[in-house]
Enzyme design. Sequence first.
Site, mmCIF file in Angstrom:
data_model
loop_
_atom_site.group_PDB
_atom_site.id
_atom_site.type_symbol
_atom_site.label_atom_id
_atom_site.label_comp_id
_atom_site.label_asym_id
_atom_site.label_seq_id
_atom_site.Cartn_x
_atom_site.Cartn_y
_atom_site.Cartn_z
ATOM 1 N N HIS A 189 0.802 -1.226 0.000
ATOM 2 C CA HIS A 189 0.000 0.000 0.000
ATOM 3 C C HIS A 189 0.833 1.273 0.000
ATOM 4 O O HIS A 189 0.387 2.309 -0.479
ATOM 5 C CB HIS A 189 -1.045 -0.039 1.115
ATOM 6 C CG HIS A 189 -2.173 -0.934 0.725
ATOM 7 N ND1 HIS A 189 -2.221 -2.250 1.091
ATOM 8 C CD2 HIS A 189 -3.221 -0.729 -0.102
ATOM 9 C CE1 HIS A 189 -3.275 -2.809 0.528
ATOM 10 N NE2 HIS A 189 -3.902 -1.908 -0.191
ATOM 11 N N GLU A 431 -10.880 -11.312 -5.558
ATOM 12 C CA GLU A 431 -9.471 -11.299 -5.170
ATOM 13 C C GLU A 431 -9.094 -12.557 -4.397
ATOM 14 O O GLU A 431 -7.964 -12.731 -3.972
ATOM 15 C CB GLU A 431 -9.113 -10.027 -4.391
ATOM 16 C CG GLU A 431 -10.099 -9.629 -3.331
ATOM 17 C CD GLU A 431 -9.859 -8.221 -2.765
ATOM 18 O OE1 GLU A 431 -8.805 -7.637 -3.007
ATOM 19 O OE2 GLU A 431 -10.760 -7.733 -2.062
ATOM 20 N N CYS A 502 -9.141 -3.694 -10.845
ATOM 21 C CA CYS A 502 -8.610 -2.539 -10.126
ATOM 22 C C CYS A 502 -7.295 -2.853 -9.439
ATOM 23 O O CYS A 502 -6.758 -2.032 -8.710
ATOM 24 C CB CYS A 502 -9.633 -2.014 -9.129
ATOM 25 S SG CYS A 502 -10.146 -3.255 -7.945
#
Length: 572
Positions: A189, A431, A502
């Site tokens: 992240h 995911e 995404c």
Amino acid sequence: MQQLKGIGASAGVAIAKAYRLEEPDLTVHQKDINDPETEVKRFEEAIHVSKQELEAIKEHALKELGQDKADIFSAHLLVLSDPELLNPVKDKIKSDKVNAEFALKETATMFVTMFEAMDNEYMKERAADIRDVTKRVTGHLLGVDIPNPSMISEEVIIIAEDLTPSDTAQLNRQFVKGFATDIGGRTSHSAIMARSMEIPAVVGTKEATKTVKNDDLIIVDGISGDVIIQPSEDEVKAYQKKHEDYLAQKAEWAKLVDQPTVTKDGVHVELAANIGTPEDVKGVLENGGEAVGLYRTEFLYMGRDQLPTEEEQFDAYKTVLEKMEGKAVVVRTLDIGGDKELPYLQLPKEMNPFLGYRAIRLCLEEQEIFRTQLRALLRASTYGNLKIMFPMIATLSEFREAKAILLEEKEALVAAGTDVSDSIEIGMMVEIPSTAVIADQFAKEVDFFSIGTNDLIQYTMAADRMNERVSYLYQPYNPAILRLITLVIEAAHKEGKWVGMCGEMAGDEIAIPLLLGLGLDEFSMSATSILPARTQLSKLSKEEAASFKEHILSLSTTEEVVDFVKKTFQQN
Ligand code: PEP
Ligand code: MG
């Protein structure tokens, strides 16, 4: 000059002084003292300096970050003036003849334990304040610097072991020119945040914190993944030139900013952007994003010491929807866990946080948190084109339960006379491999899928996305991944549903021709990848890309796939 090699996580070149952001060593040992009066004075002096420091931070936070952040420091100042905490420390120094840092640690630990055990949010927050303040005062007593990233007021490059999303949220975008970390991969992240802040970053250098000292001149080359420490003048010049070339290339891409994304054979493909905060929308529009394909709402919950209220969330969602002026905004509900922690929720430490109690699992359990977010979203829905998706769905019953809660909240709002849009699409992230494998079952019940390849690859390859030692297993072009993606796209199209992606793969130059050929409908990426992707797609034919589908799916290794893409598409 010294050079480190890492993973280029956010393109561009930055040259500035290093600022080390590290957890200070605040280990405290008990020491006997002879002169308690002097020790009490030393304690009082540390309190005094800490107060001055906090006043300055509070002022700065008020100017740069707003009232909310400044309030956190007001609360800390209150703790520093509280005789209920300070007197017992002084008493302990005198009665036990021990050093101030030890007396403070013992007293603070007692209060923190007591407050945390109370079933009262307010007291839990006070415990967090005491912990923070104790750290600062202990730092002064030990003569150890406590970094204040929100106080940075000159251009710097941050050097850290890792940057958590909440560290990143506190960085001042005006002065932080880039960063380099020891750990992390392209999809950690910190890397994702760097791309949305549009600052160059290199992650996974393994030893940046060992090698770089505060104030060293540093070059971070986010294109090649190099970090240069104390460069020569010639090197600085060469990298300045590289930086300018990169800016020139960006200017070239920028010519397509108001154009739709159309392939050589005239097919429109939607290029959307991933955002973490309402401020990121500016970058989306500047880079010609046609939609927001992923709004990571968890950042709203980070860098603070309590949950955001429904009103705060409503404001954030409304702002994003309004700024996007009717373009689609796919909001993902809270995806906390893994590397995204919320210290104030005080969840127990887990052996495998990425496989643990997180995202939708937590939301279905802690329903008040989930319902508050859903109400804020539903109320904001009339301000634009909202789509909602749930993260980390593993089973159909999780999706059904999440959707039922959403519909319940909608019904309650409508019954109370609140306006809620009637056309909100409800989808899910793919995911976890289990959902890709039975995507045909899910496709009957969702309005859309968004494939989160960052996690899909991590779970399929069993390779932690934060661990640079296994980063070679982050293989977006591995036939196993391509086949899972194909299952999802085919299942969705059969039911007349659309599929986006995404994960970072959606903006990857090698992956784009593959995904176009597999029939992906929406590509959502870091805003800065949109224009290069638009340029690339304008040179590709969808029909031609689709004609290779069967062949590509019959290949057996990543290398074969990459070779094929390079041979077939890159001369276009
Ligand atoms: C993903 O997993 O691909 C994704 C987009 O979500 P995140 O990176 O926030 O886990
Ligand atoms: Mg994910």
